[in-house]
Write a protein that holds these residues in place. Structure first.
Motif, mmCIF file in Angstrom:
data_model
loop_
_atom_site.group_PDB
_atom_site.id
_atom_site.type_symbol
_atom_site.label_atom_id
_atom_site.label_comp_id
_atom_site.label_asym_id
_atom_site.label_seq_id
_atom_site.Cartn_x
_atom_site.Cartn_y
_atom_site.Cartn_z
ATOM 1 N N ALA A 31 0.836 -1.195 0.000
ATOM 2 C CA ALA A 31 0.000 0.000 0.000
ATOM 3 C C ALA A 31 0.873 1.248 0.000
ATOM 4 C CB ALA A 31 -0.924 -0.010 1.220
ATOM 5 N N TYR A 32 0.215 2.393 -0.092
ATOM 6 C CA TYR A 32 0.913 3.657 0.048
ATOM 7 C C TYR A 32 1.561 3.677 1.440
ATOM 8 C CZ TYR A 32 1.505 8.724 0.306
ATOM 9 O OH TYR A 32 2.035 9.984 0.438
ATOM 10 N N PRO A 33 2.798 4.162 1.634
ATOM 11 C CA PRO A 33 3.655 4.886 0.701
ATOM 12 C C PRO A 33 4.657 4.041 -0.079
ATOM 13 C CG PRO A 33 4.519 5.090 2.890
ATOM 14 C CD PRO A 33 3.278 4.250 3.013
ATOM 15 N N ALA A 34 4.682 2.705 0.154
ATOM 16 C CA ALA A 34 5.628 1.885 -0.594
ATOM 17 C C ALA A 34 5.408 2.018 -2.100
ATOM 18 C CB ALA A 34 5.500 0.422 -0.163
ATOM 19 N N CYS A 35 4.157 2.270 -2.509
ATOM 20 C CA CYS A 35 3.852 2.400 -3.941
ATOM 21 C C CYS A 35 4.556 3.592 -4.587
ATOM 22 C CB CYS A 35 2.346 2.533 -4.138
ATOM 23 S SG CYS A 35 1.424 1.054 -3.684
ATOM 24 N N LEU A 36 5.011 4.542 -3.777
ATOM 25 C CA LEU A 36 5.734 5.691 -4.337
ATOM 26 C C LEU A 36 7.061 5.282 -4.964
ATOM 27 C CD1 LEU A 36 5.161 8.242 -1.445
ATOM 28 C CD2 LEU A 36 4.207 8.421 -3.749
ATOM 29 N N ALA A 37 7.554 4.082 -4.650
ATOM 30 C CA ALA A 37 8.830 3.626 -5.202
ATOM 31 C C ALA A 37 8.675 3.022 -6.596
ATOM 32 C CB ALA A 37 9.472 2.610 -4.267
ATOM 33 N N ALA A 38 7.466 2.653 -6.966
ATOM 34 C CA ALA A 38 7.249 1.980 -8.246
ATOM 35 C C ALA A 38 7.252 2.985 -9.393
ATOM 36 C CB ALA A 38 5.927 1.226 -8.215
ATOM 37 N N PRO A 39 7.631 2.559 -10.609
ATOM 38 C CA PRO A 39 7.544 3.430 -11.776
ATOM 39 C C PRO A 39 6.092 3.830 -12.011
ATOM 40 C CG PRO A 39 8.862 1.479 -12.249
ATOM 41 C CD PRO A 39 8.193 1.240 -10.940
ATOM 42 N N PRO A 40 5.810 5.010 -12.541
ATOM 43 C CA PRO A 40 6.796 5.994 -13.015
ATOM 44 C C PRO A 40 7.279 6.963 -11.933
ATOM 45 C CG PRO A 40 4.594 6.750 -13.540
ATOM 46 C CD PRO A 40 4.420 5.412 -12.867
ATOM 47 N N THR A 41 6.801 6.813 -10.699
ATOM 48 C CA THR A 41 7.196 7.758 -9.651
ATOM 49 C C THR A 41 8.650 7.522 -9.248
ATOM 50 O OG1 THR A 41 4.900 7.689 -8.895
ATOM 51 C CG2 THR A 41 6.493 8.743 -7.444
ATOM 52 N N ARG B 52 -0.581 9.427 -7.610
ATOM 53 C CA ARG B 52 -0.678 10.390 -8.718
ATOM 54 C C ARG B 52 -0.593 11.819 -8.210
ATOM 55 N NH1 ARG B 52 -4.562 6.694 -10.964
ATOM 56 N NH2 ARG B 52 -6.267 7.853 -9.999
ATOM 57 N N GLU B 53 -1.294 12.110 -7.133
ATOM 58 C CA GLU B 53 -1.294 13.475 -6.605
ATOM 59 C C GLU B 53 0.072 13.854 -6.046
ATOM 60 O OE1 GLU B 53 -3.639 15.485 -7.159
ATOM 61 O OE2 GLU B 53 -5.162 14.045 -7.830
ATOM 62 N N VAL B 54 0.731 12.915 -5.384
ATOM 63 C CA VAL B 54 2.061 13.199 -4.833
ATOM 64 C C VAL B 54 3.047 13.480 -5.963
ATOM 65 C CG1 VAL B 54 3.990 12.254 -3.514
ATOM 66 C CG2 VAL B 54 1.641 11.858 -2.746
ATOM 67 N N ARG B 55 2.974 12.685 -7.031
ATOM 68 C CA ARG B 55 3.908 12.878 -8.141
ATOM 69 C C ARG B 55 3.739 14.263 -8.766
ATOM 70 N NH1 ARG B 55 2.873 8.500 -10.515
ATOM 71 N NH2 ARG B 55 1.508 9.196 -12.199
ATOM 72 N N VAL B 56 2.501 14.683 -8.975
ATOM 73 C CA VAL B 56 2.263 16.023 -9.527
ATOM 74 C C VAL B 56 2.821 17.099 -8.596
ATOM 75 C CG1 VAL B 56 0.460 17.707 -10.073
ATOM 76 C CG2 VAL B 56 0.256 15.353 -10.899
ATOM 77 N N PHE B 57 2.577 16.939 -7.302
ATOM 78 C CA PHE B 57 3.011 17.931 -6.309
ATOM 79 C C PHE B 57 4.531 18.042 -6.270
ATOM 80 C CE2 PHE B 57 4.006 18.830 -1.728
ATOM 81 C CZ PHE B 57 3.506 20.118 -1.688
ATOM 82 N N VAL B 58 5.218 16.908 -6.216
ATOM 83 C CA VAL B 58 6.675 16.927 -6.144
ATOM 84 C C VAL B 58 7.265 17.430 -7.460
ATOM 85 C CG1 VAL B 58 8.750 15.503 -5.865
ATOM 86 C CG2 VAL B 58 6.778 15.159 -4.367
ATOM 87 N N ASP B 59 6.651 17.074 -8.592
ATOM 88 C CA ASP B 59 7.115 17.616 -9.874
ATOM 89 C C ASP B 59 6.998 19.138 -9.899
ATOM 90 O OD1 ASP B 59 7.788 15.153 -10.846
ATOM 91 O OD2 ASP B 59 6.067 14.951 -12.204
ATOM 92 N N GLU B 60 5.920 19.651 -9.323
ATOM 93 C CA GLU B 60 5.763 21.111 -9.245
ATOM 94 C C GLU B 60 6.879 21.720 -8.405
ATOM 95 O OE1 GLU B 60 1.860 21.545 -7.664
ATOM 96 O OE2 GLU B 60 0.857 21.350 -9.606
#
Length: 289
Positions: free
Chosen positions: A34-44, A264-272
């Motif tokens: 579950a989240y937050p381990a999923c943050l390690a998977a591509p494309p994040t 998805r939301e975390v990736r957008v935020f960190v990219d910003e």
């Protein structure tokens, strides 16, 4: 199952991915898929460390509650863990009480945070005092009663009109009840209380939040039976520059039910934050020029 030695404790942790973006998270326990381990998977592709909080599992068990309070202690432990990694700054994300840890880092050690991502973890409403939420108190009082534990978990999940989702939740609740009843007594008695207990009213709490000076993403569930929508909106209105995403159809366990929506939301935020977010569609196509 690696262990990290800090000054006065041992912290159990798991590591995921090897990207450049370091993300730390702390909680009593984590679901590995579950989240937050999923943050390690591509494309994040972030480099994620999930830290089991002092007092639980394979981490150190103090003989008595920390004098400074659990949330401050856990916040200090996260920073000590980062020191051992050699990470001066990091993204912190936490769910529920794990989010409370992040808010205490943001208030006490803002220089350590690149950003805070709070998932169903904004500081609770002050109704009922600051010692703990009513649900947490009831869980502690009836910690060996499976029916009460299951009832509280259903409240936390929140309502759903989807029969398939309701059935899946009942299966998860049964597993969680089994796990909860098997926990050592000393773990079930830990009561971290509400974040920022010195703030006795909602307005005082808003004043504390106005002092937060790190980038904050608030991910909230409108059907959450623990963290009210008002709590999420209070934080969103109070923290300078905060961004909030509220999911109408999710509850307190969004991290296990819908981790992909959070990622998805975390990736957008960190990219910003990193200046690499895609421009709006109108800007890409030249519309309106």
């Amino acid at each position: 199952m690696p262990l990290m030695e800090i000054a006065d404790a041992t912290l159990h942790y798991d590591e995921y991915g090897d990207g450049d973006e370091i993300v730390l998270s702390s909680a009593m326990a984590f679901d590995p898929d579950a989240y937050p381990a999923c943050l390690a998977a591509p494309p994040t592709g972030y480099h994620v460390y999930t830290i089991q909080a002092r007092g639980y599992g394979r981490s150190s068990h103090p003989g008595e509650p920390p004098a400074q309070g659990w949330l401050d202690q856990w916040a200090d432990d996260v920073c000590a863990f980062a020191d051992r990694l050699g990470a001066d700054r990091f993204v912190y994300t936490g769910i529920s009480h794990g989010g409370g840890i992040g808010w205490h880092i943001a208030a006490r050690r803002p220089e350590r945070l690149k950003a805070l991502v709070s998932v169903v973890g904004t500081p609770h409403d002050r109704e009922g005092g600051t010692a703990s939420s009513a649900g947490r108190r009831r869980m502690i009082e009836h910690r060996r009663d499976p029916e009460v534990v299951a009832e509280q978990l259903r409240i936390m999940y929140g309502p759903t009109e989807d029969p398939a989702r309701r059935a899946a939740r009942e299966e998860r609740i049964a597993r969680r009840v089994e796990h909860y009843l098997a926990q050592p007594e000393r773990e079930t008695l830990i009561n971290q209380g509400k974040p920022f207990p010195d703030a006795r009213t909602d307005e005082e709490l808003a004043g504390v939040l106005r002092g937060i000076r790190v980038p904050v993403l608030i991910l909230a569930a409108m059907r959450d039976g623990v963290i009210s929508p008002e709590s999420a909106l209070r934080a969103a209105r109070s923290v300078p520059g905060a961004k909030a995403v509220l999911f109408e159809d999710e509850g307190h366990f969004i991290g296990t039910e819908s981790p992909e929506r959070l990622v998805r939301e975390v990736r957008v935020f960190v990219d910003e934050l990193n200046g690499v977010a895609e421009p709006p569609a109108a800007a890409r196509t030249g519309a309106g020029a």
